[in-house]
Design a protein around this motif. Structure first.
Motif, PDB file in Angstrom:
ATOM      1  N   ILE A 100      -1.515  -0.971  -7.204  1.00 11.95           N
ATOM      2  CA  ILE A 100      -1.136  -0.352  -8.578  1.00 11.95           C
ATOM      3  C   ILE A 100      -1.293  -1.223  -9.775  1.00 11.95           C
ATOM      4  CG2 ILE A 100       0.282   0.971  -9.814  1.00 11.95           C
ATOM      5  CD1 ILE A 100       1.260   1.604  -6.896  1.00 11.95           C
ATOM      6  N   GLY A 101      -1.268  -2.494  -9.735  1.00 17.47           N
ATOM      7  CA  GLY A 101      -1.759  -3.211 -11.024  1.00 17.47           C
ATOM      8  C   GLY A 101      -1.117  -3.878 -11.742  1.00 17.47           C
ATOM      9  N   MET A 102       0.623  -3.101 -11.965  1.00 20.57           N
ATOM     10  CA  MET A 102       1.523  -3.376 -12.923  1.00 20.57           C
ATOM     11  C   MET A 102       1.337  -4.862 -12.900  1.00 20.57           C
ATOM     12  SD  MET A 102       1.971  -0.298 -13.807  1.00 20.57           S
ATOM     13  CE  MET A 102       3.356  -0.625 -14.862  1.00 20.57           C
ATOM     14  N   CYS A 103       1.749  -5.572 -12.357  1.00 19.19           N
ATOM     15  CA  CYS A 103       2.086  -6.901 -11.577  1.00 19.19           C
ATOM     16  C   CYS A 103       0.984  -8.015 -12.862  1.00 19.19           C
ATOM     17  CB  CYS A 103       2.317  -7.630 -10.526  1.00 19.19           C
ATOM     18  SG  CYS A 103       0.904  -6.860  -9.606  1.00 19.19           S
TER      19      CYS A 103
ATOM     20  N   GLN B  91      -3.248 -11.001  -9.735  1.00 17.84           N
ATOM     21  CA  GLN B  91      -5.063 -10.552 -10.158  1.00 17.84           C
ATOM     22  C   GLN B  91      -4.361  -9.255  -8.740  1.00 17.84           C
ATOM     23  OE1 GLN B  91      -7.414 -13.735 -10.131  1.00 17.84           O
ATOM     24  NE2 GLN B  91      -7.905 -13.599  -7.997  1.00 17.84           N
ATOM     25  N   ILE B  92      -5.606  -8.678  -8.861  1.00 13.59           N
ATOM     26  CA  ILE B  92      -5.442  -7.250  -7.937  1.00 13.59           C
ATOM     27  C   ILE B  92      -7.269  -8.093  -7.599  1.00 13.59           C
ATOM     28  CG2 ILE B  92      -6.088  -5.197  -6.868  1.00 13.59           C
ATOM     29  CD1 ILE B  92      -3.714  -5.569  -7.672  1.00 13.59           C
ATOM     30  N   GLY B  93      -7.095  -8.594  -5.826  1.00 13.90           N
ATOM     31  CA  GLY B  93      -8.264  -9.297  -5.435  1.00 13.90           C
ATOM     32  C   GLY B  93      -9.074  -7.871  -4.896  1.00 13.90           C
ATOM     33  N   ASP B  94     -10.410  -8.832  -4.673  1.00 12.94           N
ATOM     34  CA  ASP B  94     -11.602  -7.875  -3.930  1.00 12.94           C
ATOM     35  C   ASP B  94     -10.789  -6.557  -2.697  1.00 12.94           C
ATOM     36  OD1 ASP B  94     -12.971  -8.705  -5.963  1.00 12.94           O
ATOM     37  OD2 ASP B  94     -13.932 -10.212  -3.874  1.00 12.94           O
ATOM     38  N   ASP B  95     -10.529  -7.058  -2.276  1.00 23.07           N
ATOM     39  CA  ASP B  95      -9.909  -5.616  -1.684  1.00 23.07           C
ATOM     40  C   ASP B  95      -8.676  -5.128  -1.631  1.00 23.07           C
ATOM     41  OD1 ASP B  95      -7.045  -7.471  -2.160  1.00 23.07           O
ATOM     42  OD2 ASP B  95      -7.107  -8.191   0.133  1.00 23.07           O
ATOM     43  N   GLY B  96      -8.883  -4.967  -3.318  1.00 24.35           N
ATOM     44  CA  GLY B  96      -7.535  -3.823  -3.852  1.00 24.35           C
ATOM     45  C   GLY B  96      -6.293  -3.913  -3.132  1.00 24.35           C
ATOM     46  N   LEU B  97      -5.676  -5.176  -3.603  1.00 19.89           N
ATOM     47  CA  LEU B  97      -3.933  -5.604  -3.282  1.00 19.89           C
ATOM     48  C   LEU B  97      -3.709  -6.725  -3.618  1.00 19.89           C
ATOM     49  CD1 LEU B  97      -3.854  -5.455   0.502  1.00 19.89           C
ATOM     50  CD2 LEU B  97      -3.183  -4.021  -1.085  1.00 19.89           C
ATOM     51  N   VAL B  98      -2.607  -7.500  -4.337  1.00 17.84           N
ATOM     52  CA  VAL B  98      -2.469  -7.842  -4.731  1.00 17.84           C
ATOM     53  C   VAL B  98      -2.864 -10.113  -4.306  1.00 17.84           C
ATOM     54  CG1 VAL B  98       0.052  -8.316  -4.198  1.00 17.84           C
ATOM     55  CG2 VAL B  98      -0.357  -9.300  -6.102  1.00 17.84           C
TER      56      VAL B  98
ATOM     57  N   CYS C 264       7.054  -3.648  -9.526  1.00 19.26           N
ATOM     58  CA  CYS C 264       6.527  -3.306  -8.627  1.00 19.26           C
ATOM     59  C   CYS C 264       6.774  -2.163  -8.268  1.00 19.26           C
ATOM     60  CB  CYS C 264       5.609  -4.128  -7.177  1.00 19.26           C
ATOM     61  SG  CYS C 264       4.938  -3.417  -6.038  1.00 19.26           S
ATOM     62  N   PRO C 265       5.745  -0.937  -8.432  1.00 23.78           N
ATOM     63  CA  PRO C 265       6.761   0.193  -7.922  1.00 23.78           C
ATOM     64  C   PRO C 265       7.206   0.395  -6.528  1.00 23.78           C
ATOM     65  CG  PRO C 265       4.296   0.680  -8.636  1.00 23.78           C
ATOM     66  CD  PRO C 265       4.705  -1.113  -8.770  1.00 23.78           C
TER      67      PRO C 265
END
Length: 64
Positions: free
Chosen positions: A14-17, A26-33, A55-56
């Motif tokens: 989600i990227g709140m962090c 950061q949100i990586g290329d895999d879409g995860l933190v 983080c929700p």
């Protein structure tokens, strides 16, 4: 000093962090933190804790 831990099995990217503390997350290329910097100095502790708490899905932890 505190350390950040991220659970990629729980993260939904989600990227709140990252929005709150991009020097640490950061949100990586895999879409995860990705944790960019896992050691948190005392001067950044409250700021980073707020990002962790945002983080929700509770994928982040900060331990002393």
């Amino acid at each position: 000093m505190s350390r950040i831990q991220a659970d990629k099995h729980v993260c939904e990217g989600i990227g709140m962090c990252e929005a709150q503390a991009d020097a640490y997350f950061q949100i990586g290329d895999d879409g995860l933190v990705d944790v960019v910097q896992d050691d948190v100095g005392e001067s950044d502790r409250a700021h980073v804790q707020a990002a962790v708490d945002s983080c929700p899905v509770s994928a982040l932890r900060m331990q002393s």
